[in-house]
Design a protein around this motif. Structure first.
Motif, mmCIF file in Angstrom:
data_model
loop_
_atom_site.group_PDB
_atom_site.id
_atom_site.type_symbol
_atom_site.label_atom_id
_atom_site.label_comp_id
_atom_site.label_asym_id
_atom_site.label_seq_id
_atom_site.Cartn_x
_atom_site.Cartn_y
_atom_site.Cartn_z
ATOM 1 N N ASN A 131 0.571 -1.371 -0.270
ATOM 2 C CA ASN A 131 -0.199 -0.015 -0.482
ATOM 3 C C ASN A 131 0.381 1.228 -0.338
ATOM 4 O O ASN A 131 1.726 1.542 0.880
ATOM 5 C CB ASN A 131 -0.697 -0.047 1.002
ATOM 6 C CG ASN A 131 -1.924 1.294 1.630
ATOM 7 O OD1 ASN A 131 -1.911 1.635 0.401
ATOM 8 N ND2 ASN A 131 -2.707 0.965 2.042
ATOM 9 N N SER A 132 0.886 1.899 -1.402
ATOM 10 C CA SER A 132 1.821 3.207 -1.377
ATOM 11 C C SER A 132 1.064 4.500 -0.577
ATOM 12 O O SER A 132 1.957 5.464 -0.834
ATOM 13 C CB SER A 132 1.669 3.208 -2.810
ATOM 14 O OG SER A 132 1.535 3.437 -3.309
ATOM 15 N N ASP A 133 -0.219 4.635 -0.413
ATOM 16 C CA ASP A 133 -0.944 6.046 0.638
ATOM 17 C C ASP A 133 -0.669 5.568 2.238
ATOM 18 O O ASP A 133 -0.857 6.339 2.688
ATOM 19 C CB ASP A 133 -2.043 5.597 -0.065
ATOM 20 C CG ASP A 133 -3.338 6.654 0.740
ATOM 21 O OD1 ASP A 133 -2.478 7.737 0.411
ATOM 22 O OD2 ASP A 133 -3.902 6.261 1.192
ATOM 23 N N ARG A 134 -0.328 4.726 2.867
ATOM 24 C CA ARG A 134 -0.170 4.221 4.118
ATOM 25 C C ARG A 134 1.089 3.826 4.887
ATOM 26 O O ARG A 134 1.453 2.474 4.216
ATOM 27 C CB ARG A 134 -1.268 3.906 4.578
ATOM 28 C CG ARG A 134 -1.987 2.431 4.797
ATOM 29 C CD ARG A 134 -3.378 2.203 5.379
ATOM 30 N NE ARG A 134 -3.044 2.147 6.629
ATOM 31 C CZ ARG A 134 -4.559 2.653 7.546
ATOM 32 N NH1 ARG A 134 -5.076 3.449 6.572
ATOM 33 N NH2 ARG A 134 -4.671 2.550 8.627
ATOM 34 N N ILE A 135 1.799 4.192 5.921
ATOM 35 C CA ILE A 135 2.638 3.361 6.258
ATOM 36 C C ILE A 135 2.359 3.391 8.358
ATOM 37 O O ILE A 135 1.671 3.496 8.586
ATOM 38 C CB ILE A 135 4.099 4.106 6.760
ATOM 39 C CG1 ILE A 135 4.636 5.233 5.382
ATOM 40 C CG2 ILE A 135 5.126 3.699 7.622
ATOM 41 C CD1 ILE A 135 5.502 6.418 5.379
ATOM 42 N N GLU A 136 2.509 1.514 8.747
ATOM 43 C CA GLU A 136 2.001 1.226 9.830
ATOM 44 C C GLU A 136 3.762 1.037 10.340
ATOM 45 O O GLU A 136 4.076 -0.172 9.198
ATOM 46 C CB GLU A 136 0.945 -0.316 9.226
ATOM 47 C CG GLU A 136 -0.472 0.651 8.844
ATOM 48 C CD GLU A 136 -1.010 -0.375 8.229
ATOM 49 O OE1 GLU A 136 -1.680 -1.094 9.040
ATOM 50 O OE2 GLU A 136 -2.197 0.055 7.791
#
Length: 164
Positions: A2-7
């Motif tokens: 997912n390139s929209d969010r870092i977790e």
């Protein structure tokens, strides 16, 4: 991927109230994170954060040093005691001569969960798809690496403050 969010997640061996203080008090947050704020974290507040290398790890401080003195505005979205801190900022806004104020921000959320083994801290940064395409990849990569380092910094900070 997912390139929209870092977790990121880290299990911290400290009481919930101590972890909450380390993330919700601007002065303490700044000591381990590597930034100095001009006010407290309060919902709706707009703060200026100035990069000031971390006091917790010499190697990370050295990596932060080239950016020392750079400032950005942090918009505090939520302060939910012992549960959640959320803010908006300009991801990896450290390039000289660039005005980031016209760019969209990302949302950073710190959430805490008290477990039998310690406090689980989750850090989620989202909204990268709104970042200008020419900066999106570098901002995502730099912040992903940065959040990995920050999970270790808060762990070290809590361990050091326990000894004081």
């Amino acid at each position: 991927m997912n390139s929209d969010r870092i977790e990121k997640e880290v299990l911290l061996k400290a009481p919930l109230d101590r972890v909450w203080r380390a993330i919700s008090h601007a002065e303490e947050f700044g000591q381990w994170f590597g930034v100095r704020f001009d006010g407290p974290f309060e919902p709706g507040a707009s703060l200026t954060g100035v990069i000031t290398p971390t006091a917790v790890d010499d190697d990370v401080a050295k990596a932060q040093e080239p950016h020392a003195g750079k400032a950005d505005t942090w918009q505090i979205v939520a302060v939910e005691p012992q549960r959640r801190l959320a803010f908006r900022w300009h991801p990896y806004g450290v390039e000289d001569g660039v005005d980031y104020s016209k760019e969209p921000t990302t949302l950073v959320e710190f959430t805490l969960e008290d477990t039998a083994d310690g406090v689980l801290l989750r850090i989620v940064e989202s909204g990268f798809l709104a970042i200008p395409v020419e900066r999106r990849q570098s901002a995502f990569q730099s912040n992903s690496e940065g959040w990995s380092a920050q999970t270790e910094l808060i762990r070290k900070y809590l361990a050091l403050s326990e000894k004081v």
